[in-house]
Motif scaffolding. Structure first.
Motif, PDB file in Angstrom:
ATOM      1  N   GLY A  15      41.870  45.282  31.977  1.00 34.08           N
ATOM      2  CA  GLY A  15      42.552  44.717  33.140  1.00 34.08           C
ATOM      3  C   GLY A  15      43.503  45.689  33.803  1.00 34.08           C
ATOM      4  O   GLY A  15      44.402  45.275  34.533  1.00 34.08           O
ATOM      5  N   LEU A  18      43.847  45.595  37.484  1.00 32.40           N
ATOM      6  CA  LEU A  18      44.322  44.268  37.884  1.00 32.40           C
ATOM      7  C   LEU A  18      45.779  44.042  37.470  1.00 32.40           C
ATOM      8  O   LEU A  18      46.377  43.030  37.810  1.00 32.40           O
ATOM      9  CB  LEU A  18      43.452  43.188  37.233  1.00 32.40           C
ATOM     10  CG  LEU A  18      42.085  42.944  37.867  1.00 32.40           C
ATOM     11  CD1 LEU A  18      41.262  42.013  36.978  1.00 32.40           C
ATOM     12  CD2 LEU A  18      42.207  42.359  39.249  1.00 32.40           C
ATOM     13  N   SER A  20      46.723  43.531  34.400  1.00 31.65           N
ATOM     14  CA  SER A  20      46.687  42.453  33.408  1.00 31.65           C
ATOM     15  C   SER A  20      46.637  43.016  32.000  1.00 31.65           C
ATOM     16  O   SER A  20      45.993  44.039  31.748  1.00 31.65           O
ATOM     17  CB  SER A  20      45.461  41.574  33.646  1.00 31.65           C
ATOM     18  OG  SER A  20      45.269  40.669  32.585  1.00 31.65           O
ATOM     19  N   LYS A  24      39.708  42.062  31.875  1.00 36.06           N
ATOM     20  CA  LYS A  24      39.517  41.286  33.107  1.00 36.06           C
ATOM     21  C   LYS A  24      38.472  40.179  32.961  1.00 36.06           C
ATOM     22  O   LYS A  24      38.568  39.147  33.624  1.00 36.06           O
ATOM     23  CB  LYS A  24      39.177  42.204  34.275  1.00 36.06           C
ATOM     24  CG  LYS A  24      37.998  43.122  34.071  1.00 36.06           C
ATOM     25  CD  LYS A  24      37.885  44.102  35.236  1.00 36.06           C
ATOM     26  CE  LYS A  24      36.777  45.116  35.044  1.00 36.06           C
ATOM     27  NZ  LYS A  24      36.677  46.055  36.187  1.00 36.06           N
ATOM     28  N   ILE A  27      40.229  36.934  32.066  1.00 36.48           N
ATOM     29  CA  ILE A  27      41.177  36.333  32.998  1.00 36.48           C
ATOM     30  C   ILE A  27      40.562  35.051  33.554  1.00 36.48           C
ATOM     31  O   ILE A  27      39.356  34.994  33.834  1.00 36.48           O
ATOM     32  CB  ILE A  27      41.506  37.309  34.136  1.00 36.48           C
ATOM     33  CG1 ILE A  27      42.276  38.521  33.584  1.00 36.48           C
ATOM     34  CG2 ILE A  27      42.313  36.636  35.245  1.00 36.48           C
ATOM     35  CD1 ILE A  27      42.474  39.621  34.592  1.00 36.48           C
TER      36      ILE A  27
END
Length: 239
Positions: A15, A18, A20, A24, A27
């Motif tokens: 991630g 992103l 994160s 990903k 998510i």
């Protein structure tokens, strides 16, 4: 007897872009993991017999639990992927070592949840005539080649846009073709593939690779803005 059809989902992405901490593919969009939305499509495609998923080693147990909780009955295996996409695909090939050589293999990015059943089916059908196909869409932008040898990039060529396509996934192959191409690629330390048609094209240049028309909706989730777009599209889609 028809050839078996197997979907291989490399799911090793992180991630990072992103922002994160989660990979990903894990998510959630609209209450469900991106990977779950992707698996929905292959589970719903009548032609697909089996699915294999290859997440990072540390997330295998999480993905196994996801598969169990949503009841994805076609998933036959969840195993660690490799350090890059090519290595994850090779893990998929190893998992299929006991399958017939004419098995139809669909390689699909786990973070492309907006592919549809019709496109997957068309890839499967195209393999009745060809050994390799890719989903692709026409380029709506002008693409330029650049000279990067100097301090500033300079345009060195402008290809005819009418002949350019942007590749998506699935990319689909007869098992014998994909396995042979990757077998040759492993020994080439000077080539880092970004997709499997590129591997086939480089090492089996005699092999025709067909095009299945794709869709602009079939986006690969990479950046934060992609999450917002995917959320809107997923609310309205039908498989």
């Amino acid at each position: 007897m028809s050839s078996p059809v197997v979907a291989v989902l490399p799911a090793g992405g992180t991630g990072t872009r992103l922002g994160s901490a989660l990979p990903k593919q894990l998510i959630k969009i609209d209450g469900r993991e991106i990977l779950a939305h992707t698996l929905d499509v292959f589970e719903a495609t009548p032609e697909v017999d089996e699915i294999f998923v290859f997440p990072p080693r540390e997330h295998v147990a999480v993905v196994e639990e996801l598969v169990k909780s949503y009841g994805f009955g076609k998933v036959r295996g969840v195993a660690p992927g490799g350090a890059d996409r090519a290595a994850s695909v090779r893990a998929g090939l190893a998992a299929l070592s006991d399958h017939p050589s004419d098995t139809k293999v669909l390689v699909h990015d786990a973070v492309r949840p907006l592919v549809d059943v019709a496109t997957v089916t068309e890839c499967v059908t195209a393999l009745d005539e060809l050994e390799a196909v890719t989903v692709a869409v026409p380029s709506t932008d002008t693409i330029v080649e650049v000279d990067v040898s100097g301090p500033r990039e300079l345009i060195s060529g402008i290809p005819d846009r009418s002949r350019l396509r942007r590749c998506q996934t699935p990319q689909a192959f007869r098992l014998r073709t994909l396995a042979r191409a990757h077998e040759l690629a492993v020994a080439d330390v000077n080539f880092t593939p970004t997709d499997d048609c590129g591997v086939v094209r480089r090492y089996l240049p005699h092999m025709a690779i067909g095009i299945v028309p794709g869709s602009e909706d079939n986006l690969k989730i990479t950046y934060p803005g992609d999450l917002r777009v995917a959320a809107e599209l997923l609310r309205d889609r039908t498989l």
